[in-house]
Motif scaffolding. Structure first.
Motif, short mmCIF file in Angstrom:
data_model
loop_
_atom_site.label_atom_id
_atom_site.label_comp_id
_atom_site.label_asym_id
_atom_site.label_seq_id
_atom_site.Cartn_x
_atom_site.Cartn_y
_atom_site.Cartn_z
N PHE A 170 0.81 -1.22 0.04
CA PHE A 170 0.01 -0.22 0.08
C PHE A 170 1.11 0.74 -0.04
CE2 PHE A 170 -2.76 -3.51 1.91
CZ PHE A 170 -3.64 -2.52 1.69
N ILE A 171 1.01 1.86 -0.79
CA ILE A 171 1.63 3.17 -1.36
C ILE A 171 1.30 4.56 -2.02
CG2 ILE A 171 3.62 1.45 -2.19
CD1 ILE A 171 2.58 3.75 -4.34
N GLU A 172 2.27 5.34 -0.88
CA GLU A 172 1.64 6.74 -1.74
C GLU A 172 2.52 7.37 -2.03
OE1 GLU A 172 1.96 10.14 -1.76
OE2 GLU A 172 -0.08 10.42 -2.44
N PRO A 173 2.66 7.89 -4.09
CA PRO A 173 4.08 7.90 -4.75
C PRO A 173 4.73 9.05 -4.14
CG PRO A 173 1.84 7.16 -5.66
CD PRO A 173 1.40 7.66 -4.59
N SER A 174 4.36 10.05 -3.47
CA SER A 174 4.67 11.52 -3.71
C SER A 174 5.57 10.32 -2.32
CB SER A 174 3.60 12.21 -3.36
OG SER A 174 3.03 12.35 -2.04
N LEU A 201 3.17 -10.61 -6.09
CA LEU A 201 3.30 -9.20 -5.82
C LEU A 201 2.08 -7.99 -6.24
CD1 LEU A 201 7.00 -8.43 -5.67
CD2 LEU A 201 5.57 -9.27 -3.84
N ILE A 202 1.04 -7.60 -5.24
CA ILE A 202 0.39 -6.66 -5.66
C ILE A 202 0.31 -4.98 -5.45
CG2 ILE A 202 -2.29 -5.60 -5.35
CD1 ILE A 202 -2.86 -8.97 -5.16
N SER A 203 0.32 -3.96 -5.67
CA SER A 203 0.21 -2.75 -5.19
C SER A 203 -0.70 -1.73 -5.42
CB SER A 203 1.56 -1.82 -5.89
OG SER A 203 1.57 -2.26 -7.33
N ILE A 204 -1.42 -1.41 -4.39
CA ILE A 204 -2.02 -0.29 -4.45
C ILE A 204 -1.89 0.85 -4.14
CG2 ILE A 204 -4.20 -0.14 -2.77
CD1 ILE A 204 -4.24 -2.51 -4.66
N ASN A 205 -2.57 1.75 -5.00
CA ASN A 205 -2.28 3.51 -4.94
C ASN A 205 -3.24 3.85 -4.08
OD1 ASN A 205 -1.66 6.03 -5.53
ND2 ASN A 205 -1.62 6.58 -7.43
N CYS A 206 -2.87 4.55 -2.81
CA CYS A 206 -3.39 5.00 -1.82
C CYS A 206 -4.14 6.16 -2.25
CB CYS A 206 -2.60 4.55 -0.56
SG CYS A 206 -2.46 3.44 0.74
N ALA A 207 -3.27 7.06 -3.15
CA ALA A 207 -3.36 8.28 -3.69
C ALA A 207 -5.31 8.67 -3.86
CB ALA A 207 -3.04 9.23 -4.52
N SER A 208 -5.29 6.97 -4.97
CA SER A 208 -6.53 6.75 -5.44
C SER A 208 -7.73 5.60 -5.12
CB SER A 208 -6.28 6.89 -7.20
OG SER A 208 -5.15 5.16 -6.82
N GLU A 209 -6.94 4.76 -3.92
CA GLU A 209 -8.10 4.01 -3.05
C GLU A 209 -8.26 3.78 -1.99
OE1 GLU A 209 -9.50 2.19 -5.20
OE2 GLU A 209 -8.90 1.83 -6.95
N GLY A 234 -9.54 4.97 0.56
CA GLY A 234 -11.06 3.65 1.75
C GLY A 234 -10.21 2.44 1.67
N LEU A 235 -9.95 1.89 0.19
CA LEU A 235 -9.33 0.93 0.53
C LEU A 235 -8.00 0.63 1.83
CD1 LEU A 235 -9.65 -2.23 -0.46
CD2 LEU A 235 -7.53 -1.68 -2.09
N CYS A 236 -7.69 1.53 1.56
CA CYS A 236 -5.80 1.97 2.50
C CYS A 236 -6.54 1.50 3.77
CB CYS A 236 -4.79 2.27 2.56
SG CYS A 236 -4.40 2.63 0.23
N HIS A 237 -7.78 2.69 3.89
CA HIS A 237 -8.41 2.91 5.27
C HIS A 237 -8.54 2.18 5.76
CE1 HIS A 237 -9.90 5.50 9.13
NE2 HIS A 237 -10.82 4.60 8.30
N ILE A 293 -1.33 3.87 7.52
CA ILE A 293 -1.67 5.21 8.49
C ILE A 293 -0.43 5.80 7.69
CG2 ILE A 293 -3.01 4.73 10.24
CD1 ILE A 293 -0.98 4.29 11.74
N SER A 294 0.37 4.84 7.93
CA SER A 294 1.29 5.69 6.90
C SER A 294 2.13 4.75 5.90
CB SER A 294 2.62 5.12 7.73
OG SER A 294 3.00 4.11 8.45
#
Length: 343
Positions: A42-46, A67-75, A77-80, A85-86
């Protein structure tokens, strides 16, 4: 690079630029709902930490399909939903509804080793032939030969194996002789055994000793463990895996010599540049080294214009012990210091 070693890592994909490949929420839920395992980033690209992970992760993503990567900037709700939190946050899904945080080094080799451990049983049952092969299956391996009457030790051992399975591989077999636990620290080429397990904390302490590398890697998760170990800390900041591995190979004999008094630690300068500044080092000028004595609150920045070699670092440590190097006053830069006081 200031440290030279013949054992340098060869880039996995030399000359190739890779980038994150994101999975959307629908694809993610489908992937973890089956019986297949997955390691999810779960990442935030910035964020700098996510950017530091990108090269390591993408270098193995094509060959390791779990391996799967999730962009928390656009997802968001899923990351929450999964308590992120980091960033980055790595979570292993075992295919049976269980999720486990990954807290190991964010390096390609460490991630691959973790996946291999995660899909094995927490304890592998071994006969004599399998035990010989199992000794070299991982960086850190523990093998227990347990007497049939020592059921309480077997229970404790299996509990510890479940607790530490993300960091080491555990095997066991039965014996008619004395119960013995063997540790194979293949990373540092060290072996230990223990048979006196009468003390309550004997086995947990043995496991901790086994899986502790001579030169560790700093993370926020293990920061307090280093600070509370009762030893001075030798921090080495670097921005590349290649340089880190060269330093570890070169400095391992020095770390072994001083292991009773010093903890040698490498730090990802991209992710923890703020820590370098707190240790009197000039930010952005890496590699760099500093010694900290947490007990007395003292910091000794290594002169940043000086070469970092096993000999000079060993000499720097001895100069600190002998009072030839004064602790940092919290204001001046380490850039103009002297390696030794010739007087």
């Amino acid at each position: 690079m200031k440290v030279r070693s013949p054992k340098l890592l060869i880039p996995l994909l030399a000359g190739t630029t890779l980038a994150w490949t994101y999975t959307n929420e629908q694809e993610f839920r489908r992937a973890i709902s089956g019986h297949n395992y997955a390691l999810v980033a779960f990442i935030e690209p910035s964020t700098a930490a996510s950017q530091a992970l990108e090269t390591e992760w993408t270098s193995i993503a094509e060959s390791e399909k779990s391996l799967i990567s999730i962009n928390c900037a656009s997802e968001a709700g899923l990351c929450h939903e999964y308590g992120v939190i980091s960033y980055p946050a790595l979570r292993f899904f075992d295919g049976h509804g269980k999720m486990t945080p990954y807290r190991g080094p964010r390096k390609a080799s460490s991630i691959l080793s973790y996946i291999k451990r995660a899909v094995r049983p927490s304890v592998s049952k071994l006969d004599e032939k399998k035990a010989t092969t199992f000794q070299s299956i991982d960086d850190y391996v523990l093998i227990a030969s347990i007497n049939r009457e020592d059921e309480h030790i077997e229970k404790i051992y299996k509990t510890l194996a479940s607790q530490y399975r993300d960091r080491a591989s555990f095997g066991f077999g039965k014996t008619s002789g004395t119960t013995t636990i063997a540790c194979f620290n293949n990373k540092d080429q060290q072996q230990f055994t223990i048979s006196d397990l009468s003390a309550i904390e004997a086995l947990p302490k043995f496991v901790e000793t086994c899986i502790t590398p001579l030169i560790g890697e700093f993370t926020r998760a293990n920061e307090m463990k280093f600070l509370q170990a009762g030893k001075s800390l030798v921090f080495y900041f670097t921005s590349t895996t290649k340089d880190r591995d060269a330093y570890v190979d070169a400095m391992r004999p020095v770390a072994k010599m001083y292991k009773e008094y010093l903890n040698f630690i490498t730090v990802d300068a991209n992710e923890y540049a703020d820590l370098a500044a707190m240790l009197g080092l000039t930010s952005g000028s890496f590699p760099a080294l500093a010694v900290q004595n947490p007990m007395f609150g003292q910091v000794f920045p290594y002169p940043q214009e000086a070469k970092i070699t096993p000999e000079t670092v060993g000499g720097f440590v001895m100069d600190i012990v002998q009072g030839k190097v004064k602790p940092w006053d919290g204001t001046t830069s380490s850039g103009n210091g002297h390696l030794r006081d010739e007087l």
